[in-house]
Design a protein around this motif. Structure first.
Motif, PDB file in Angstrom:
ATOM      1  N   GLN A  65     122.708  92.357 -39.571  1.00 27.00           N
ATOM      2  CA  GLN A  65     122.074  92.868 -38.546  1.00 27.00           C
ATOM      3  C   GLN A  65     122.844  94.110 -38.019  1.00 27.00           C
ATOM      4  OE1 GLN A  65     122.019  89.682 -35.775  1.00 27.00           O
ATOM      5  NE2 GLN A  65     120.609  91.407 -33.869  1.00 27.00           N
ATOM      6  N   TYR A  66     124.641  94.095 -38.521  1.00 26.32           N
ATOM      7  CA  TYR A  66     124.364  95.615 -37.640  1.00 26.32           C
ATOM      8  C   TYR A  66     125.051  96.737 -38.538  1.00 26.32           C
ATOM      9  CZ  TYR A  66     125.750  93.485 -33.725  1.00 26.32           C
ATOM     10  OH  TYR A  66     124.757  91.740 -31.918  1.00 26.32           O
ATOM     11  N   ASP A 104     123.703  92.002 -27.231  1.00 25.27           N
ATOM     12  CA  ASP A 104     122.300  91.459 -28.136  1.00 25.27           C
ATOM     13  C   ASP A 104     122.728  90.071 -28.102  1.00 25.27           C
ATOM     14  OD1 ASP A 104     121.851  93.329 -28.657  1.00 25.27           O
ATOM     15  OD2 ASP A 104     123.395  93.636 -31.021  1.00 25.27           O
ATOM     16  N   LYS A 147     128.515  96.660 -40.747  1.00 25.02           N
ATOM     17  CA  LYS A 147     130.484  97.347 -40.252  1.00 25.02           C
ATOM     18  C   LYS A 147     130.829  95.822 -40.355  1.00 25.02           C
ATOM     19  CE  LYS A 147     128.191 100.568 -37.289  1.00 25.02           C
ATOM     20  NZ  LYS A 147     127.886 100.551 -35.891  1.00 25.02           N
ATOM     21  N   ILE A 163     131.935  94.941 -34.934  1.00 25.95           N
ATOM     22  CA  ILE A 163     131.595  94.887 -34.138  1.00 25.95           C
ATOM     23  C   ILE A 163     131.727  95.581 -33.052  1.00 25.95           C
ATOM     24  CG2 ILE A 163     129.176  94.273 -33.349  1.00 25.95           C
ATOM     25  CD1 ILE A 163     129.490  93.236 -36.154  1.00 25.95           C
TER      26      ILE A 163
END
Length: 57
Positions: A9-10, A24, A13, A16
């Motif tokens: 989703q990120y 979120d 990374k 986060i």
């Protein structure tokens, strides 16, 4: 949620920013209240400070 889904989703990374996770997933909390709840063990999540300063990320 499994960690690999969060990484996907990120954009892969490994670290986060807490403010983004708070925005979120815990949008009803301020970032300060989010930190307090994690520190108190009310939210089971690991946080790592990148700097010793309280003003650091």
């Amino acid at each position: 949620m499994p960690p690999f889904l969060l990484m996907a989703q990120y954009d892969g990374k490994a670290v986060i920013p807490a403010g983004i996770v708070c925005r979120d997933y815990f949008s009803d909390l301020t970032v300060q209240k989010f930190f307090r709840k994690v520190s108190a063990g009310k939210i089971d999540l690991s946080l790592v400070r990148s700097e010793r300063s309280q003003k650091g990320a």
